[in-house]
Design an enzyme around this catalytic site. Structure first.
Site, PDB file in Angstrom:
ATOM      1  N   HIS A   1     -61.811  10.227 -60.381  1.00 16.32           N
ATOM      2  CA  HIS A   1     -62.694  11.188 -59.687  1.00 16.32           C
ATOM      3  C   HIS A   1     -62.414  12.639 -60.093  1.00 16.32           C
ATOM      4  CE1 HIS A   1     -64.167   8.009 -57.136  1.00 16.32           C
ATOM      5  NE2 HIS A   1     -62.997   7.804 -56.563  1.00 16.32           N
TER       6      HIS A   1
ATOM      7  N   ASP B   1     -62.895  -0.035 -60.727  1.00 18.66           N
ATOM      8  CA  ASP B   1     -62.542   0.456 -59.379  1.00 18.66           C
ATOM      9  C   ASP B   1     -63.801   0.361 -58.503  1.00 18.66           C
ATOM     10  OD1 ASP B   1     -60.277   2.509 -58.055  1.00 18.66           O
ATOM     11  OD2 ASP B   1     -62.320   2.831 -57.302  1.00 18.66           O
TER      12      ASP B   1
ATOM     13  N   HIS C   1     -65.009   2.347 -56.470  1.00 18.42           N
ATOM     14  CA  HIS C   1     -65.726   3.623 -56.398  1.00 18.42           C
ATOM     15  C   HIS C   1     -66.239   4.025 -57.783  1.00 18.42           C
ATOM     16  CE1 HIS C   1     -62.670   3.700 -53.097  1.00 18.42           C
ATOM     17  NE2 HIS C   1     -63.727   4.093 -52.408  1.00 18.42           N
TER      18      HIS C   1
ATOM     19  N   ASP D   1     -59.412  -1.924 -55.583  1.00 23.22           N
ATOM     20  CA  ASP D   1     -59.923  -1.709 -54.236  1.00 23.22           C
ATOM     21  C   ASP D   1     -61.266  -2.399 -53.976  1.00 23.22           C
ATOM     22  OD1 ASP D   1     -61.023   0.057 -56.028  1.00 23.22           O
ATOM     23  OD2 ASP D   1     -60.568   1.869 -54.888  1.00 23.22           O
TER      24      ASP D   1
HETATM   25 ZN   LIG Z   1     -61.361   3.491 -55.733  1.00 23.63          ZN
END
Ligand SMILES: [Zn+2]
Length: 312
Positions: free
Chosen positions: A123, A160, A162, A247
């Site tokens: 990120h 991931d 996200h 995750d």
């Molecule tokens: Zn993540």
């Protein structure tokens, strides 16, 4: 041979009561130390990233900001992101270890590498921390492969849960780096639509696979394989770099896309197949998220087992 970057220095990014905490890595370390996998890897010491490595993805003013915050013993640098006094040194080592892995893997195509580093990176933006991330380890590594080592086709796979918005931003107009992200949507950070496909010379090099919560494991894996094949066929990568977050596991407290531990073995095999087909097996995997400490250790152990057993 599989290189492993695993070192207690990565515990020194202390975040207190925070999901992205040193206990994640301690759990992985104790699991791996209790088994026999570590006898099969080639340990590599962490290496600090150079200014040249970092400025391919980050503004000098932001790098200075991180060092200043660390110097004053850290604090909250962004809504979700915390630093300690050692966080800058640790982040520099995390990014630098990936760059070191690139150098070693590019020079010897029998190699793969697993970087068990923190803080995570996908990120992190050019001039800002975001979502537990300080430096964009994977983007820095991909740019080093292209600009430092002369590769012209690198594939980044981000599984991931996200969307890897920071990585996407860093490579969005880069014709040499293809980015494939599978992620839960709608979900944090809100980016990663199918219509985001790159721009300028990088148009067509970004592959986003947003998936809704509730998708079956079989449908997830089928969609992942199909989109990965599309991205790999277009890119024909000389090197594959994985943003390996865990995750998407069904028991993850802040993510979850319904996966079970075994599914990460399948994801690993699929990415290894792409690396074997196009890149002479050259594969670097780097830890991103994963916040159920026990399931994270299960997943990383299985990921490394699969890397070791499936290696050509
Ligand atoms: Zn993540």
């Amino acid at each position: 041979m599989t290189l492993l970057y695993m070192d207690d220095i990565f515990l020194q990014h202390e975040t207190g009561e925070h999901p992205e905490c040193a206990a994640r890595l301690e759990s992985i370390h104790s699991r791996l130390r209790a088994g026999d996998l570590l006898a099969q890897v080639d340990f590599q010491p962490p290496v600090s990233a150079s200014l040249e490595d970092l400025t391919r993805c980050h503004a000098v003013s932001y790098l200075e900001q991180l060092q200043t915050v660390a110097k004053f013993d850290g604090g909250r640098i962004e809504a979700d992101t915390v630093m300690s006094g050692k966080s800058a040194v640790t982040a520099w080592k995390a990014a630098g270890s990936l760059v070191d892995a690139v150098e070693r893997v590019v020079e010897d195509d029998r190699l793969q590498a697993l970087c068990l580093v923190r803080p995570p990176g996908h990120h992190a933006l050019k001039d800002a921390a975001m979502g537990f991330c300080l430096l964009n380890n994977v983007a820095i590594a991909a740019k080093a492969a292209v600009e430092g080592w002369g590769l012209s086709r690198v594939l980044v796979v981000d599984w991931d849960v996200h969307h890897g918005n920071g990585t996407q931003d860093a490579v969005y107009e880069d014709e040499c780096i293809t980015f494939f992200s599978v992620h839960r949507s709608p979900f944090y950070p809100g980016t990663g639509r199918k219509s985001e496909t790159g721009a300028g010379p990088g148009l067509g090099t970004v592959f986003n696979l947003p998936l809704k919560f509730g998708i079956s494991r079989a449908d997830y894996l089928t969609a992942f394989e199909n989109e990965l094949t599309k991205a790999a066929d277009r890119c024909r990568p000389e090197l594959v770099i994985v943003s390996a977050g865990f995750d998407a596991h069904a028991e993850d407290p802040i993510g979850s896309l319904g996966l079970q531990t075994d599914d990460f073995a399948e994801l690993t095999r699929l990415v290894q197949q792409v690396a074997a087909t196009h890149a002479g097996g050259r594969l670097i995997s780097s830890l991103e998220g994963g916040y159920n400490i026990d399931r994270l250790a299960d997943c990383v152990e299985l990921h490394l087992t699969t890397l070791l057993t499936s290696q050509a």
